[in-house]
Design a protein around this motif. Sequence first.
Motif, PDB file in Angstrom:
ATOM      1  N   VAL A   1     135.581   0.690  58.210  1.00 33.13           N
ATOM      2  CA  VAL A   1     134.928  -0.275  58.507  1.00 33.13           C
ATOM      3  C   VAL A   1     133.941  -0.722  57.275  1.00 33.13           C
ATOM      4  O   VAL A   1     132.921  -1.136  56.619  1.00 33.13           O
ATOM      5  CB  VAL A   1     133.636   0.233  59.934  1.00 33.13           C
TER       6      VAL A   1
ATOM      7  N   TYR B   1     136.773   2.953  63.020  1.00 38.70           N
ATOM      8  CA  TYR B   1     137.414   3.506  64.309  1.00 38.70           C
ATOM      9  C   TYR B   1     139.127   3.096  64.296  1.00 38.70           C
ATOM     10  O   TYR B   1     139.475   2.278  63.945  1.00 38.70           O
ATOM     11  CB  TYR B   1     136.620   2.539  65.086  1.00 38.70           C
TER      12      TYR B   1
ATOM     13  N   GLY C   1     128.570  -2.955  59.529  1.00 36.25           N
ATOM     14  CA  GLY C   1     128.590  -1.976  59.905  1.00 36.25           C
ATOM     15  C   GLY C   1     127.641  -0.965  59.856  1.00 36.25           C
ATOM     16  O   GLY C   1     127.703   0.303  59.837  1.00 36.25           O
ATOM     17  N   LYS C   2     126.696  -1.572  60.377  1.00 33.28           N
ATOM     18  CA  LYS C   2     125.487  -0.378  60.016  1.00 33.28           C
ATOM     19  C   LYS C   2     125.593   0.627  60.937  1.00 33.28           C
ATOM     20  O   LYS C   2     124.694   1.055  60.929  1.00 33.28           O
ATOM     21  CB  LYS C   2     123.880  -1.850  59.853  1.00 33.28           C
ATOM     22  N   SER C   3     125.435  -0.143  62.675  1.00 38.48           N
ATOM     23  CA  SER C   3     125.270   0.955  63.361  1.00 38.48           C
ATOM     24  C   SER C   3     126.247   2.078  63.424  1.00 38.48           C
ATOM     25  O   SER C   3     126.449   3.404  63.307  1.00 38.48           O
ATOM     26  CB  SER C   3     125.910   0.008  64.968  1.00 38.48           C
ATOM     27  N   THR C   4     127.077   1.453  62.948  1.00 42.76           N
ATOM     28  CA  THR C   4     128.677   2.193  62.739  1.00 42.76           C
ATOM     29  C   THR C   4     128.397   3.802  61.448  1.00 42.76           C
ATOM     30  O   THR C   4     128.431   4.761  61.658  1.00 42.76           O
ATOM     31  CB  THR C   4     130.083   1.280  61.702  1.00 42.76           C
TER      32      THR C   4
ATOM     33  N   GLY D   1     128.806  -7.082  61.969  1.00 47.00           N
ATOM     34  CA  GLY D   1     129.233  -6.520  62.378  1.00 47.00           C
ATOM     35  C   GLY D   1     129.514  -5.742  60.674  1.00 47.00           C
ATOM     36  O   GLY D   1     131.491  -5.882  60.291  1.00 47.00           O
TER      37      GLY D   1
ATOM     38  N   ARG E   1     125.764   5.464  63.730  1.00 45.40           N
ATOM     39  CA  ARG E   1     126.028   6.837  64.560  1.00 45.40           C
ATOM     40  C   ARG E   1     127.173   8.125  63.224  1.00 45.40           C
ATOM     41  O   ARG E   1     127.173   8.819  63.413  1.00 45.40           O
ATOM     42  CB  ARG E   1     127.903   5.493  65.117  1.00 45.40           C
TER      43      ARG E   1
HETATM   44  P1  ADP Z   1     126.652  -4.085  62.493  1.00 53.30           P
HETATM   45  O1  ADP Z   1     125.793  -3.122  63.033  1.00 53.30           O
HETATM   46  O2  ADP Z   1     126.805  -4.472  61.455  1.00 53.30           O
HETATM   47  O3  ADP Z   1     126.426  -5.539  63.386  1.00 53.30           O
HETATM   48  P2  ADP Z   1     128.690  -2.165  63.342  1.00 53.30           P
HETATM   49  O4  ADP Z   1     128.342  -1.454  63.166  1.00 53.30           O
HETATM   50  O5  ADP Z   1     127.965  -2.491  65.331  1.00 53.30           O
HETATM   51  O6  ADP Z   1     128.684  -3.995  62.852  1.00 53.30           O
HETATM   52  O7  ADP Z   1     130.538  -3.161  63.506  1.00 53.30           O
HETATM   53  C1  ADP Z   1     131.014  -3.139  62.228  1.00 53.30           C
HETATM   54  C2  ADP Z   1     132.385  -3.482  63.064  1.00 53.30           C
HETATM   55  O8  ADP Z   1     133.195  -2.093  63.531  1.00 53.30           O
HETATM   56  C3  ADP Z   1     132.637  -4.585  63.155  1.00 53.30           C
HETATM   57  O9  ADP Z   1     133.891  -4.884  63.203  1.00 53.30           O
HETATM   58  C4  ADP Z   1     133.348  -4.305  65.140  1.00 53.30           C
HETATM   59  O10 ADP Z   1     133.730  -4.862  65.733  1.00 53.30           O
HETATM   60  C5  ADP Z   1     133.689  -3.223  64.687  1.00 53.30           C
HETATM   61  N1  ADP Z   1     133.221  -1.598  65.624  1.00 53.30           N
HETATM   62  C6  ADP Z   1     132.206  -1.214  66.721  1.00 53.30           C
HETATM   63  N2  ADP Z   1     132.299  -0.204  67.285  1.00 53.30           N
HETATM   64  C7  ADP Z   1     133.122   0.045  67.521  1.00 53.30           C
HETATM   65  C8  ADP Z   1     134.272   0.590  68.156  1.00 53.30           C
HETATM   66  N3  ADP Z   1     133.220   1.409  69.185  1.00 53.30           N
HETATM   67  N4  ADP Z   1     135.539   0.068  68.003  1.00 53.30           N
HETATM   68  C9  ADP Z   1     135.755  -0.607  67.694  1.00 53.30           C
HETATM   69  N5  ADP Z   1     135.704  -1.273  66.962  1.00 53.30           N
HETATM   70  C10 ADP Z   1     134.405  -0.969  66.665  1.00 53.30           C
END
Ligand code: ADP
Length: 237
Positions: free
Chosen positions: A21, A16, A44-47, A42, A50
């Motif tokens: 990430v 982001y 990066g799984k959801s990242t 945290g 996406r």
């Molecule tokens: P997980 O799904 O493994 O818990 P995420 O993919 O949600 O992890 O998040 C990975 C990192 O990216 C975290 O540090 C989180 O704070 C950051 N992050 C997630 N979404 C956003 C966003 N929309 N903008 C900025 N940083 C983000």
Amino acid sequence: MTPRELIVCRDVSLGYEGQCVLSHLDLTIREGDYLCVVGDNGSGKSTLIRGLLGLLPPLSGEICRSKELMEGAVGYLPQQTRAQRDFPATVYEVVLSGCLNGRKNRFFYTAAQKSAAMMNLGKLGVLELKDQCYRDLSGGQQQRVLLARALCAASRLLILDEPITGLDPAAAQDLYKTLRYLNEKEGMAIVMVTHDLKTALGSARTVLHIGRSGVFCGTTAEYLSSPQGRRFQEAQS
Ligand code: ADP
């Protein structure tokens, strides 16, 4: 891309505002795969999800999708929020809305889409709930309805983000059984983010572990005997 490939990530970095990430990821998802994505909160799984869905463009590298996926053969089951649990629509309406992608510029759902919605309600064992209000269902029933909805969009690939969160153990087992059926009998490729490593590994054939020391990707057996796999299992037990 070869014919069986659905998504190919080549040297992909995701993040982001220029902040990485996930970096330098190589990953191929093929027809019939069952991939489990694990890692700490945290990591990066959801990242990654996406990125796979095309909601987050890569900072570098490339993500290629098959023609069918470009045309919408992917169903997505997001993490449920409290507001979504209270959604005031009937079960049938929720499932039918999964056909929105294929509606193009039409105002109404076609007969084929309506029958697909009914078929998926039946497949997920929730047909008798079709006229009930979605918010009155149990967590397990809601998840089945959302899976039926995702199936209206998916013909090749289902992507699920923490699908068993909030479910009791019996409902979670039930959901895993359904996913296994879809994968083994209908050839649906599945990518699932989960914290429930022990049970999920009973079904998944491949594991992607996103950790601080890097990314591991291999068969379930390779993962279980890898240092990352052993550490993660110890932390969970
Ligand atoms: P997980 O799904 O493994 O818990 P995420 O993919 O949600 O992890 O998040 C990975 C990192 O990216 C975290 O540090 C989180 O704070 C950051 N992050 C997630 N979404 C956003 C966003 N929309 N903008 C900025 N940083 C983000």
